[in-house]
Design an enzyme around this catalytic site. Structure first.
Site, short mmCIF file in Angstrom:
data_model
loop_
_atom_site.label_atom_id
_atom_site.label_comp_id
_atom_site.label_asym_id
_atom_site.label_seq_id
_atom_site.Cartn_x
_atom_site.Cartn_y
_atom_site.Cartn_z
CD GLU A 1 21.80 27.56 42.49
OE1 GLU A 1 22.65 26.80 42.03
OE2 GLU A 1 21.87 28.03 43.65
CD GLU B 1 18.56 25.85 36.70
OE1 GLU B 1 19.59 26.43 37.09
OE2 GLU B 1 18.53 24.64 36.39
CB CYS C 1 28.02 26.28 43.71
SG CYS C 1 26.90 26.23 45.06
CB SER D 1 21.08 24.41 39.52
OG SER D 1 21.55 25.55 38.81
CE LYS E 1 34.67 25.94 44.24
NZ LYS E 1 33.40 25.50 43.70
CD GLU F 1 33.78 23.70 39.29
OE1 GLU F 1 34.56 24.36 40.03
OE2 GLU F 1 32.55 23.85 39.30
CD GLU G 1 31.58 18.86 30.95
OE1 GLU G 1 32.47 19.22 31.73
OE2 GLU G 1 31.30 17.66 30.73
CB CYS H 1 33.36 26.26 50.93
SG CYS H 1 32.27 25.84 49.60
#
Ligand code: SF4
Ligand code: SF4
Ligand code: SF4
Ligand code: FES
Length: 589
Positions: free
Chosen positions: A280, A283, A300, A320, A359, A362, A367, A505
């Site tokens: 990251e 990037e 994230c 990102s 999650k 996710e 993907e 989180c």
């Protein structure tokens, strides 16, 4: 605030003017049963009537969660009249309830059962018709079962307060009233971000996470090579399930428990948090150097990514392209780790222990796979891990402290640990970006300006005379402020961190429930402070680490040297990066 004089059960007290009777009683050491009231009026519909008390100056019994104290008021909590009224209220709730406690996800944490117990309410006293049930388990994250709903409205308030999206509401009228998304749609047919904040406040099993414990059991039974990884926020809260004070870090005991549960390898997602920072930060620097799309926004938090796809589909190039850390770790386990250990990746089953219900969704995204293999096969919440430990008969508090497996992905830095608190990803990225731009470590290591539990924060970071403006948001109501600025072309920021759950989180929708009535040893204001306490557990672990910047993780350095090449390389992109797409908020049914 002025003080006033009241009496409770004949004893004189001075309390702050403006408090409700319930709040004042709590200050004086009484706990009046309550269900619909929550968190200093975050929800106060006064619908459940389990908090009824007698009070002078009032006509009849009053709902103590909304009725304010007054000078000279005399309050009776335990009078036969008040106690009988509270019992009756609970019995009426039970009469419209499925009561299949044995199969209920909330068993052991159920506030309705607790209130039934302390009021002496009996089930089955009023038999008759029940409200028709609405049930939804179509998403990988959540289950909604109105047969257990007491219409308290906490979930409705939490969703609106955290995200401003109002996914849940009261549907239908009278005896048919249920709580559901509009038109009784499934969560999967709405822009619900699957964060689980509604689950975390629900007093009953009407909302729960979709358990994947059976999937993990099946993989173990099938003889798979089952590798587990744990997110940073889990260690800051798991101990609460075993009676430890909020804010107790239980890293070593958690690892010891996972080893006893039979996992082939126990890794820390912090390793991949360091990897995420490498990808990251590079990037970000690439975008800055090459006039790329700015501000860049972290990716994230899958709750945040869901929100972005539903509400800001036209701005997704700001995100990102990095996968979230546990997905990166899964991809590396099924490639690098498999190769190093000569294991067929098809025989590996990756379990992520996460503070998060989003999650679970996710990891099912199309993907999130490489060469036909899912990065991660099952996601268990912190609460589900506690269930696994309790089921196995392990005495958690007596476990010794043990270490994560150290081979190839056992090392992690303090930067990885702080990912679990709002501002943590930003701070970790700044530590590495500072080094990349200056060739020196940031002397103070800490970036205090990005810490704290505020939902919206901004800071200016001076790197070699270049001032970078950054912002941090948690909860989608706050994210909206930053995203609207971007859409209007008025964002002054270079880098933004966004987390789905308020506080990050550590307050994820899969974390242990924080219910004051079950926490007699905590402060009465624990709902105000539990996020700071959990976050502090992570910041303390950061301070104990020898390595505190992701780029100094020697196993990450080895991973690049032996396998990935360099950050943002072709191989890194294949395994560690993803893309997003705009999603319809209310698709045709
Ligand atoms: S919500 Fe509570 S009372 Fe209802 S079934 Fe679950 S455990 Fe039992
Ligand atoms: S999961 Fe989150 S977004 Fe969905 S209804 Fe619950 S609080 Fe709202
Ligand atoms: S789903 Fe849970 S939080 Fe929502 S109204 Fe029903 S019982 Fe209350
Ligand atoms: S807690 Fe007071 S009416 Fe529900």
């Amino acid at each position: 605030m002025a003080k006033i004089n009241i009496k409770i059960e004949g004893v004189a007290y001075q309390v702050e003017e403006g408090l409700t009777i319930l709040e004042a009683a709590r200050e004086c050491g009484y706990e009046i049963p309550s269900l619909c009231s929550f968190n200093h009026g975050e929800c106060s519909l006064a619908s459940c009537r389990v908090c009824l008390v007698e009070a002078t100056g009032a006509r009849g019994l009053v709902a103590s969660c909304v009725y304010p104290v007054a000078e000279g008021m005399e309050i009776k909590i335990s009078s036969p009249k008040a106690a009988a009224a509270r019992r009756l209220s609970v019995e009426l709730l039970l009469s419209n309830h499925s009561m299949n406690c044995q199969q209920c996800e909330k068993n052991g944490h159920c506030e309705l059962l607790y209130v039934a117990q302390i009021t002496g309410a009996r089930e089955g006293k009023f038999l008759g018709a029940k409200t028709p049930v609405s049930y939804d388990d179509l998403t990988p994250s959540l289950v909604r079962d109105t047969s257990k709903c007491i219409l308290c409205g906490r979930c409705v308030a939490r969703c609106q307060n955290a995200h401003g999206t109002g996914i849940l509401g009261f549907e239908k009228r009278g005896f048919s009233t249920i709580v559901a998304p509009a038109a009784e749609r499934s969560f999967s047919e709405t822009p619900c971000i699957l964060c689980g904040q509604c689950v975390s406040v629900c007093p009953t099993g009407a909302l729960s996470e979709k358990s994947e414990i059976e999937k993990v059991d099946a993989a173990m039974l099938a003889g798979k090579h089952v590798v587990v990884q744990t997110a940073p926020a889990v260690r800051a809260a798991l101990g609460e399930e075993f009676g430890l004070p909020i804010g107790t870090a239980v890293t070593g005991k958690m690892v010891a428990a996972l080893k006893r549960l039979g996992f082939a390898k126990v890794y820390d997602t912090n390793f991949a948090a360091d990897l995420t920072i490498m990808e990251e930060a590079n990037e970000l620097l690439g975008r800055i150097k090459n006039d790329g799309v700015l501000p860049m926004i972290t990716s994230c938090s899958p709750g945040w990514v869901n929100y972005a796809e539903y509400y800001y589909g036209d701005q997704l190039d700001h995100l990102s392209s990095c996968k979230s850390p546990h997905q990166m770790q899964g991809a590396i386990i099924k490639s690098y780790y498999a190769e190093k250990n000569n294991i067929d990746p098809k025989d590996i089953f990756v379990v992520s222990i996460m503070p998060c219900t989003a999650k679970k969704f996710e990891k099912e995204r199309p993907e999130m796979e490489c060469e036909g293999l899912r990065d991660v096969d099952a996601v268990l919440t912190t609460r589900e891990l506690a269930k696994l430990i309790k089921r196995s008969g392990i005495n958690f508090n007596k476990l010794p402290d043990e270490e994560f497996d150290q081979d190839i992905m056992g090392e992690y830095t303090g930067a990885g640990v702080i990912f679990g608190a709002t501002g943590g990803v930003m701070e970790a990225a700044l530590r590495t970006a500072y080094f990349a731009l200056t060739g020196k470590e940031h002397e103070a290591i800490k970036f205090e300006a990005v810490r704290g539990m505020d939902g919206l924060k901004e800071a200016e970071i001076n790197i070699n005379g270049n001032v970078i403006k950054v912002a941090i948001a948690s909860g989608m109501k706050n994210a909206k402020v930053l995203m609207d600025q971007i859409r209007d072309g008025k964002s002054p920021y270079t880098f933004i961190e966004i987390m789905g759950c308020p506080g990050g989180c550590i307050n994820g929708g899969g974390q242990p429930y924080v219910k004051p009535m079950f926490l007699p040893n905590e402060d009465t204001n624990i709902l105000d402070t539990f996020k700071q306490k959990r976050a502090q557990a992570l910041y303390s672990e950061d301070e104990r680490q020898t390595l505190r910047q992701s780029h100094n993780n020697t196993q990450i350095q080895a991973l690049y040297k032996e396998f990935l090449g360099e950050p943002n390389s072709h191989k890194a992109h294949e395994l560690l990066h993803t893309h997003y797409h705009s999603r319809e908020r209310f698709p045709e049914k």
